[in-house]
Scaffold this motif. Structure first.
Motif, PDB file in Angstrom:
ATOM      1  N   ARG A  98       0.662  -1.143  -0.198  1.00 37.19           N
ATOM      2  CA  ARG A  98      -0.294   0.237   0.295  1.00 37.19           C
ATOM      3  C   ARG A  98       1.122   0.771  -0.044  1.00 37.19           C
ATOM      4  O   ARG A  98       2.003   1.473   1.167  1.00 37.19           O
ATOM      5  CB  ARG A  98      -1.079  -0.397   1.218  1.00 37.19           C
ATOM      6  CG  ARG A  98      -2.304   1.194   0.885  1.00 37.19           C
ATOM      7  CD  ARG A  98      -2.929   0.597   2.456  1.00 37.19           C
ATOM      8  NE  ARG A  98      -3.454  -0.264   2.157  1.00 37.19           N
ATOM      9  CZ  ARG A  98      -4.355  -1.021   2.390  1.00 37.19           C
ATOM     10  NH1 ARG A  98      -5.142  -0.506   3.443  1.00 37.19           N
ATOM     11  NH2 ARG A  98      -4.884  -2.311   2.342  1.00 37.19           N
ATOM     12  N   GLY A  99       0.605   2.303  -0.766  1.00 34.32           N
ATOM     13  CA  GLY A  99       1.220   3.358  -0.899  1.00 34.32           C
ATOM     14  C   GLY A  99       1.903   3.344  -1.956  1.00 34.32           C
ATOM     15  O   GLY A  99       2.952   4.233  -2.128  1.00 34.32           O
ATOM     16  N   GLN A 100       2.747   2.546  -2.726  1.00 33.14           N
ATOM     17  CA  GLN A 100       3.932   2.718  -3.479  1.00 33.14           C
ATOM     18  C   GLN A 100       3.575   2.128  -4.816  1.00 33.14           C
ATOM     19  O   GLN A 100       2.284   1.001  -4.959  1.00 33.14           O
ATOM     20  CB  GLN A 100       4.607   0.896  -2.800  1.00 33.14           C
ATOM     21  CG  GLN A 100       5.499   1.323  -1.677  1.00 33.14           C
ATOM     22  CD  GLN A 100       7.214   0.424  -1.675  1.00 33.14           C
ATOM     23  OE1 GLN A 100       6.723  -1.193  -2.073  1.00 33.14           O
ATOM     24  NE2 GLN A 100       8.294   0.340  -1.168  1.00 33.14           N
TER      25      GLN A 100
ATOM     26  N   ALA B 279       7.057  -0.033  -9.939  1.00 36.27           N
ATOM     27  CA  ALA B 279       8.391   0.310  -9.914  1.00 36.27           C
ATOM     28  C   ALA B 279       9.598   0.092  -8.733  1.00 36.27           C
ATOM     29  O   ALA B 279      10.430   0.770  -8.769  1.00 36.27           O
ATOM     30  CB  ALA B 279       8.828   0.045 -11.134  1.00 36.27           C
ATOM     31  N   GLU B 280       8.528   1.173  -8.077  1.00 35.81           N
ATOM     32  CA  GLU B 280       9.121   1.951  -6.579  1.00 35.81           C
ATOM     33  C   GLU B 280      10.054   1.271  -5.704  1.00 35.81           C
ATOM     34  O   GLU B 280       9.249   0.570  -5.283  1.00 35.81           O
ATOM     35  CB  GLU B 280       7.953   2.759  -6.209  1.00 35.81           C
ATOM     36  CG  GLU B 280       8.311   3.887  -5.072  1.00 35.81           C
ATOM     37  CD  GLU B 280       7.741   4.794  -5.185  1.00 35.81           C
ATOM     38  OE1 GLU B 280       7.205   4.549  -3.729  1.00 35.81           O
ATOM     39  OE2 GLU B 280       7.470   6.323  -5.192  1.00 35.81           O
ATOM     40  N   ALA B 281      11.496   1.634  -5.584  1.00 38.91           N
ATOM     41  CA  ALA B 281      11.687   1.138  -4.344  1.00 38.91           C
ATOM     42  C   ALA B 281      12.738   2.321  -3.241  1.00 38.91           C
ATOM     43  O   ALA B 281      12.745   3.784  -3.927  1.00 38.91           O
ATOM     44  CB  ALA B 281      13.044   0.648  -4.609  1.00 38.91           C
ATOM     45  N   ALA B 282      12.253   2.325  -1.660  1.00 45.14           N
ATOM     46  CA  ALA B 282      12.511   2.877  -1.154  1.00 45.14           C
ATOM     47  C   ALA B 282      14.039   3.939  -1.037  1.00 45.14           C
ATOM     48  O   ALA B 282      14.698   2.971  -1.875  1.00 45.14           O
ATOM     49  CB  ALA B 282      12.819   2.305   0.652  1.00 45.14           C
TER      50      ALA B 282
ATOM     51  N   ALA C  69       9.276  -3.394  -0.923  1.00 50.39           N
ATOM     52  CA  ALA C  69       7.459  -4.371  -0.654  1.00 50.39           C
ATOM     53  C   ALA C  69       6.631  -4.695  -1.286  1.00 50.39           C
ATOM     54  O   ALA C  69       5.985  -3.252  -1.827  1.00 50.39           O
ATOM     55  CB  ALA C  69       7.070  -3.224   1.323  1.00 50.39           C
ATOM     56  N   PHE C  70       6.345  -5.736  -1.100  1.00 47.41           N
ATOM     57  CA  PHE C  70       4.847  -5.897  -1.603  1.00 47.41           C
ATOM     58  C   PHE C  70       3.456  -6.409  -0.503  1.00 47.41           C
ATOM     59  O   PHE C  70       4.041  -6.585   0.377  1.00 47.41           O
ATOM     60  CB  PHE C  70       5.573  -7.390  -2.798  1.00 47.41           C
ATOM     61  CG  PHE C  70       6.655  -7.218  -3.235  1.00 47.41           C
ATOM     62  CD1 PHE C  70       6.812  -6.379  -4.838  1.00 47.41           C
ATOM     63  CD2 PHE C  70       7.449  -7.975  -3.747  1.00 47.41           C
ATOM     64  CE1 PHE C  70       6.722  -6.575  -5.657  1.00 47.41           C
ATOM     65  CE2 PHE C  70       8.908  -7.373  -3.982  1.00 47.41           C
ATOM     66  CZ  PHE C  70       8.563  -6.846  -5.323  1.00 47.41           C
ATOM     67  N   GLY C  71       2.134  -6.142  -1.502  1.00 44.82           N
ATOM     68  CA  GLY C  71       2.085  -6.543  -0.932  1.00 44.82           C
ATOM     69  C   GLY C  71       0.878  -8.324  -0.328  1.00 44.82           C
ATOM     70  O   GLY C  71       1.835  -9.129  -1.435  1.00 44.82           O
TER      71      GLY C  71
END
Length: 176
Positions: free
Chosen positions: A47-49, A52-55, A61-63
């Motif tokens: 949720r919220g990503q 293809a996004e990484a911190a 993080a995946f659902g």
């Protein structure tokens, strides 16, 4: 795995209890990538990503999914990853071509080349009579070092081809 890219086949990384159906085991996978890398997978993002996004620290993080879904959802990651939407914005059950390559220019495709990939989606929809996926991610690695693969999954595919796939399009008919 190379210095530029990574392929994760989750079944090689998990241990789970015997005697339980993999479809009944729930997991919420995470992965840490090198700085500046992006990833592509059919796994839903946490949720919220964005997909293809990484911190900033490389954490992805995946659902929550079943272990069965995790095992059937490989991941490609790399320093040079390009996401190409094959459907118009807002299309339900969209299809994306994710190209990870040794060099960024290897992922540059012409409109004609993208039209051929879009036609593949059209033909699949005609064959199945619907889109039997939430979304579909083509995972395409272009590299001499990554290794060739051609494996179909429910909501993605793993494909490894030579780095000149787009550049020498007329000679790459066998790879298509």
């Amino acid at each position: 795995m190379t210095r530029q890219m990574l392929g994760v086949e989750w079944e090689t990384t998990v241990l789970y209890p015997a005697g339980h159906r993999s479809s009944a085991i729930r997991v919420q996978p995470t992965l840490k990538l090198p700085a500046g890398w992006q990833q592509a997978s059919a796994l839903p993002p946490a949720r919220g990503q964005r997909p293809a996004e990484a911190a900033a620290d490389g954490q992805v993080a995946f659902g929550e999914v079943s272990l069965e879904t995790l095992i059937d959802s490989p991941l490609f990651a790399g320093r040079h990853l390009k996401r190409i939407e094959l459907d118009p914005p807002g299309t339900p059950q969209p299809v994306v071509l994710n190209v990870v390559s040794d060099e960024p220019e290897q992922a540059e495709a012409t409109p004609e080349q993208l039209a051929a990939h879009r036609a593949l989606v059209t033909q699949a929809e005609r064959l199945f009579g619907s889109r039997p996926w939430r979304r579909y991610d083509f995972l395409l690695a272009l590299s001499d070092d990554f290794g060739g693969i051609g494996l179909e999954h429910h909501e993605s595919s793993e494909n490894g081809l030579r780095p000149d796939y787009f550049k020498n399009w007329s000679d790459a008919i066998g790879g298509r």
